[in-house]
Write a protein that holds these residues in place. Structure first.
Motif, PDB file in Angstrom:
ATOM      1  N   ALA A  88      -1.395   5.681 -12.957  1.00 55.67           N
ATOM      2  CA  ALA A  88      -2.216   5.345 -11.795  1.00 55.67           C
ATOM      3  C   ALA A  88      -2.127   3.846 -11.527  1.00 55.67           C
ATOM      4  N   ALA A  89      -2.093   3.035 -12.595  1.00 58.37           N
ATOM      5  CA  ALA A  89      -1.959   1.586 -12.439  1.00 58.37           C
ATOM      6  C   ALA A  89      -0.596   1.242 -11.841  1.00 58.37           C
ATOM      7  N   LYS A  90       0.459   1.923 -12.273  1.00 63.49           N
ATOM      8  CA  LYS A  90       1.797   1.673 -11.725  1.00 63.49           C
ATOM      9  C   LYS A  90       1.849   2.065 -10.255  1.00 63.49           C
ATOM     10  N   GLU A  91       1.246   3.209  -9.920  1.00 61.57           N
ATOM     11  CA  GLU A  91       1.226   3.661  -8.526  1.00 61.57           C
ATOM     12  C   GLU A  91       0.440   2.697  -7.654  1.00 61.57           C
ATOM     13  N   SER A  92      -0.672   2.204  -8.187  1.00 60.91           N
ATOM     14  CA  SER A  92      -1.498   1.256  -7.448  1.00 60.91           C
ATOM     15  C   SER A  92      -0.733  -0.034  -7.196  1.00 60.91           C
ATOM     16  N   ASN A  93      -0.016  -0.521  -8.198  1.00 63.11           N
ATOM     17  CA  ASN A  93       0.773  -1.749  -8.038  1.00 63.11           C
ATOM     18  C   ASN A  93       1.908  -1.539  -7.043  1.00 63.11           C
ATOM     19  N   SER A  95       1.980   0.602  -4.508  1.00 62.70           N
ATOM     20  CA  SER A  95       1.483   0.726  -3.145  1.00 62.70           C
ATOM     21  C   SER A  95       0.927  -0.593  -2.620  1.00 62.70           C
ATOM     22  N   SER A  96       0.410  -1.431  -3.487  1.00 58.33           N
ATOM     23  CA  SER A  96      -0.116  -2.716  -3.024  1.00 58.33           C
ATOM     24  C   SER A  96       0.990  -3.730  -2.781  1.00 58.33           C
TER      25      SER A  96
END
Length: 139
Positions: A88-93, A95-96
């Motif tokens: 989830a942290a990788k996906e968040s990074n 997408s941001s």
């Protein structure tokens, strides 16, 4: 291979499968009441070491150790939760930073202007600023 986070760098699908196996081994102690809690004392450090290898994260490692040593908490899938949090942290990074597969083109190179051409009215070699600044220069 270790990534910058300190955890094992591997295919996320394979990593998830390993996490599920770690959690299944941990929860299997419920199959043998009494004996299972004794087995958890042996499994707890192994589980913690595996999670430390996979994620390189002291918080996940400590949670895995405490979860396995605490009676009744074996049902919590600590390794799988750690996998989801990491991804989830990788996906968040991703997408941001502009979104997964889309790439932002680099900015165009700066336009170079020749400012070293000497002025014809002066004997000193001053740059001709008329090409840079759209104004007449009065000597």
């Amino acid at each position: 291979n270790l990534n910058s986070g300190g955890g094992a760098q591997m295919d996320p699908g394979l990593k998830l499968l390993i996490c599920i196996v770690i959690d299944l081994v941990g929860v299997s102690s419920f199959a043998a009441p009494g004996v299972g809690e004794v087995a958890d004392v042996g499994w707890a450090p192994i589980s913690a070491l595996l999670i430390n290898y996979l994620f390189g994260n002291g918080v996940f490692t400590a949670l895995a150790l405490v979860e396995e040593l605490s009676p009744g908490l074996d049902i919590i899938p600590t390794a799988t939760i750690a996998w989801f949090l990491e991804n989830a942290a990788k996906e968040s990074n991703a997408s941001s930073s502009g979104g997964g597969d889309t790439m932002t083109p680099p900015p165009p190179p700066p336009v170079e202007r020749d400012v070293t051409t000497p002025s014809s009215s002066s004997s000193s070699k001053r740059p001709d600023m008329s090409k840079v600044i759209d104004a007449d220069i009065v000597d």
